[in-house]
Design a protein around this motif. Structure first.
Motif, mmCIF file in Angstrom:
data_model
loop_
_atom_site.group_PDB
_atom_site.id
_atom_site.type_symbol
_atom_site.label_atom_id
_atom_site.label_comp_id
_atom_site.label_asym_id
_atom_site.label_seq_id
_atom_site.Cartn_x
_atom_site.Cartn_y
_atom_site.Cartn_z
ATOM 1 N N THR A 454 0.805 -1.228 0.000
ATOM 2 C CA THR A 454 0.000 0.000 0.000
ATOM 3 C C THR A 454 0.832 1.270 0.000
ATOM 4 O O THR A 454 0.290 2.353 -0.219
ATOM 5 C CB THR A 454 -0.942 0.019 1.217
ATOM 6 O OG1 THR A 454 -0.168 -0.093 2.422
ATOM 7 C CG2 THR A 454 -1.937 -1.127 1.142
ATOM 8 N N ARG A 464 11.630 1.161 2.615
ATOM 9 C CA ARG A 464 10.533 0.576 3.391
ATOM 10 C C ARG A 464 9.299 0.419 2.519
ATOM 11 O O ARG A 464 9.072 1.218 1.597
ATOM 12 C CB ARG A 464 10.170 1.468 4.583
ATOM 13 C CG ARG A 464 11.275 1.672 5.585
ATOM 14 C CD ARG A 464 10.891 2.710 6.649
ATOM 15 N NE ARG A 464 10.658 4.026 6.063
ATOM 16 C CZ ARG A 464 11.620 4.894 5.772
ATOM 17 N NH1 ARG A 464 12.884 4.582 5.988
ATOM 18 N NH2 ARG A 464 11.332 6.068 5.243
ATOM 19 N N THR A 466 4.913 -0.694 2.986
ATOM 20 C CA THR A 466 3.806 -0.973 3.901
ATOM 21 C C THR A 466 2.960 -2.097 3.314
ATOM 22 O O THR A 466 2.526 -2.013 2.154
ATOM 23 C CB THR A 466 2.933 0.270 4.120
ATOM 24 O OG1 THR A 466 3.743 1.313 4.664
ATOM 25 C CG2 THR A 466 1.796 -0.024 5.096
ATOM 26 N N HIS A 468 -0.426 -4.606 3.592
ATOM 27 C CA HIS A 468 -1.780 -4.679 4.133
ATOM 28 C C HIS A 468 -2.251 -6.125 4.115
ATOM 29 O O HIS A 468 -2.231 -6.787 3.073
ATOM 30 C CB HIS A 468 -2.741 -3.822 3.313
ATOM 31 C CG HIS A 468 -4.168 -3.936 3.753
ATOM 32 N ND1 HIS A 468 -4.646 -3.350 4.911
ATOM 33 C CD2 HIS A 468 -5.219 -4.599 3.188
ATOM 34 C CE1 HIS A 468 -5.921 -3.635 5.042
ATOM 35 N NE2 HIS A 468 -6.304 -4.384 4.012
ATOM 36 N N ASP A 475 -2.069 -3.003 8.821
ATOM 37 C CA ASP A 475 -1.020 -2.415 7.991
ATOM 38 C C ASP A 475 0.296 -2.482 8.759
ATOM 39 O O ASP A 475 0.351 -2.112 9.934
ATOM 40 C CB ASP A 475 -1.327 -0.954 7.651
ATOM 41 C CG ASP A 475 -2.451 -0.831 6.640
ATOM 42 O OD1 ASP A 475 -2.558 -1.708 5.777
ATOM 43 O OD2 ASP A 475 -3.231 0.130 6.739
ATOM 44 N N ARG A 476 1.344 -2.963 8.066
ATOM 45 C CA ARG A 476 2.627 -3.150 8.745
ATOM 46 C C ARG A 476 3.750 -2.658 7.848
ATOM 47 O O ARG A 476 3.825 -3.019 6.670
ATOM 48 C CB ARG A 476 2.818 -4.642 9.063
ATOM 49 C CG ARG A 476 4.096 -4.957 9.834
ATOM 50 C CD ARG A 476 4.001 -6.396 10.401
ATOM 51 N NE ARG A 476 3.808 -7.367 9.346
ATOM 52 C CZ ARG A 476 4.804 -8.064 8.777
ATOM 53 N NH1 ARG A 476 6.050 -7.860 9.176
ATOM 54 N NH2 ARG A 476 4.550 -8.942 7.831
ATOM 55 N N GLU A 477 4.637 -1.823 8.388
ATOM 56 C CA GLU A 477 5.775 -1.311 7.636
ATOM 57 C C GLU A 477 6.974 -2.220 7.857
ATOM 58 O O GLU A 477 7.301 -2.552 9.000
ATOM 59 C CB GLU A 477 6.109 0.105 8.073
ATOM 60 C CG GLU A 477 7.128 0.804 7.167
ATOM 61 C CD GLU A 477 7.358 2.250 7.561
ATOM 62 O OE1 GLU A 477 6.820 3.123 6.869
ATOM 63 O OE2 GLU A 477 8.064 2.481 8.558
#
Length: 576
Positions: A454, A464, A466, A468, A475-477
């Protein structure tokens, strides 16, 4: 092709020192057979065909052969091919090859046997990636031995990298400009060596040779000339690639030189048609970037897209087809019975028949930051030029079709970890079973389903992303330097708008797909007959491969459609 690259060996250059030194520097062909009579015959035949370019050695046992390999390794010599008997008293041919390829993994491998041992061949293919299985006797050698070895040695030479004195590319490891130059050379089969300006002291020499303030990347050629941030056209001109047609009119012009276009070029030229092939980048298309195609008929050990492209390009040229690249076709107009193709430089080329084989490109990732990091960590397609940059990195692959699976397996050889991100609930619906099995067997590949990208973020290059999770909504980076996407495809057909009929997605309609529900032909159709199966709404203009609506998106089907299109070209020329 790897980032550090060189040019094929030149026996003539080596011979300048002395005949003895030239002989010692030749690549080696090693024959191993415990039967003295067979070994003498093998060496005789090999020397007669390859003695001017290769050093032919023989061993009567696996133990003697391993001693030869030790000596070659110590002296830095390169075996090009192993020709090994399967039935030897000390060890089998497969067992010897296991040891040999662990030392020289790039050498080609051929197994000899007096028996049709299918099980041994399958074992060898699986354990040592056997290239060919040959039954004794091989008489006559010019029919049963040399054609096989010619192909294998040609493949080996295409990736052979001896001491280097060729093209050098100096630039930042991760940058759009550097990626574009490296990708151009790789797609065109042009060896080069890459120097990272941040790490390689030798890059300073290349920078010193350039004009003050020259933009990176820099490309230095063997003649000492240096190009700064060159375009594809500038590189093509410097390499001497053909970009101008030799005549104003052709019986068959093929737009696109992927598998479908190359197959059509081979068949059209071999059947006597004046044939011109045009490609906006380089022959091969998407398939040309595939690291390994394992389900193509007749290649049980698989072959790379680059190898397939190189062979097909040579084959088409041998029959007389002209191949121009990089040249872009920008319009097609009717001047019945001729068709006029206009190139980006304004050149017009007249054709009796046209085949549209421009293929497709992967859809762009629709996420914030995607445009910013294209070529600087985000790549569309396999981008195998970045393989060496991915060593010990975490690589992300976006997509669930065969191309994504092939890329994952390829990058797993370099990266510490490969993560496949799939929107669907599994790979089963979109990927061939053999690839799924290989992914499951590869310990450093993981698959995350129901997961999408995303956002992308970083400084000068990607750092980095993100992710989903559709199941949890989370949502995780996560850190990421390299991401390769394979998320659907769009056809290269904007230049055909208003000329030939396309579907809502831009794919070219052909044959029965052109006939409306009421049985009516397209308004622009000028003949009483219905369109032929691969014919578009313009008589004499055909479409094949991925660009055609409802085609099967596979290399083999593209090759088949390209060949079929030529038969329809003949029908059109004879019957209208």
């Amino acid at each position: 092709m790897n980032a550090a690259q060189g040019s094929p060996a030149s026996p003539a250059r080596a011979a300048a020192a002395s005949p003895e030194r030239a002989e010692s520097r030749k690549p080696v062909i090693l024959a191993v057979d415990d039967d003295p009579q067979v070994l003498r015959a093998v060496r005789r035949d090999l020397r007669s065909a390859y003695g001017d370019r290769y050093r032919v050695l023989g061993a009567s046992s696996a133990a003697d052969a391993l001693k030869i390999l030790d000596s070659l390794d110590e002296r830095g010599h390169d075996p090009a091919l192993f020709l090994v008997d399967q039935r030897m008293p000390d060890v089998t041919g497969v067992e010897f090859l296991l040891e040999a390829v662990s030392r020289f993994p790039d050498a080609r491998r051929v197994l000899l046997t007096a028996y049709a041992e299918t099980d041994a061949a399958i074992t060898a293919i699986n354990r040592v990636r056997l290239d060919y299985y040959l039954l004794k006797p091989w008489d006559p050698p010019h029919e049963r031995l040399f054609p096989v070895l010619d192909d294998l040695l040609s493949d080996w030479l295409a990736t052979y990298r001896p001491a280097y004195d060729g093209i050098i590319v100096a630039g930042h490891l991760v940058s759009p400009g550097t990626h574009a130059v490296r990708d151009f050379f790789t797609r065109n089969g042009q060896p080069f060596r890459f120097l990272n300006v941040e790490r390689d002291p030798e890059a300073l020499t290349v920078i010193a040779d350039a004009q003050a303030g020259a933009a990176l990347p820099l490309v230095r050629f063997p003649d000492g000339s240096v190009l700064s941030a060159p375009t594809d056209t500038e590189l093509a001109r410097h390499l001497g690639l053909a970009t101008t047609a030799s005549r104003p009119h052709y019986e068959c012009v093929i737009a696109g030189a992927g598998p479908a276009g190359l197959a059509a070029g081979v068949y059209a030229a071999s059947e006597g048609l004046s044939t011109l092939m045009l490609d906006s980048r380089a022959p091969g298309g998407q398939a040309g970037t595939s690291s390994l195609i394992e389900n193509y008929l007749g290649f049980p050990s698989g072959l790379s897209g680059g190898d397939l492209t190189r062979r097909a390009t040579i084959q088409a040229a041998r029959f007389g087809a002209e191949i121009l690249h990089p040249v872009e076709v920008v319009s097609l107009t009717r001047d019945d019975p001729a068709k006029i193709l206009t190139l980006a430089d304004g050149t017009e080329i007249s054709a009796e028949t046209v085949l549209l084989a421009t293929g497709v490109s992967y859809n762009r990732l629709q996420a914030p930051g995607a445009d910013r990091f294209e070529g600087a960590g985000l790549y569309y397609g396999a981008a195998t030029t970045e393989s060496s940059a991915c060593i010990s990195q975490h690589v992300f692959i976006v997509g669930g079709a065969n191309s994504a699976g092939q890329a994952a397996v390829h990058f797993a050889k370099y990266a510490a970890r490969v993560t496949i991100l799939v929107r669907a609930a599994s790979l089963d619906a979109s990927m061939s079973r053999y690839l799924i099995d290989e992914i499951e067997r590869t310990p450093n590949i993981e698959v995350k389903v129901r997961t999408t990208v995303t956002a992308l973020d970083g400084g000068e290059h990607l750092e980095r992303i993100t992710l989903h999770d559709a199941d949890t909504g989370e949502d995780r980076e996560v850190p990421a330097r390299f991401m390769f996407t394979f998320i659907g495809a769009r056809p290269h057909t904007d230049w055909l708008a208003g000329v030939v009929e396309r579907d809502e997605y831009g794919f070219v309609l052909t044959g029965s797909d052109l006939i409306a529900n009421g049985g009516e032909l397209p308004a622009e159709w000028s003949l009483e007959r219905a369109p032929y199966p691969l014919e578009t709404s313009v008589p004499g203009v055909f479409a094949a491969g991925d660009v055609r609506a409802h085609s099967v998106k596979r290399v083999a089907s593209g090759v088949g459609e390209g060949a079929m299109a030529v038969s329809l070209v003949h029908r059109y020329r004879s019957m209208g």
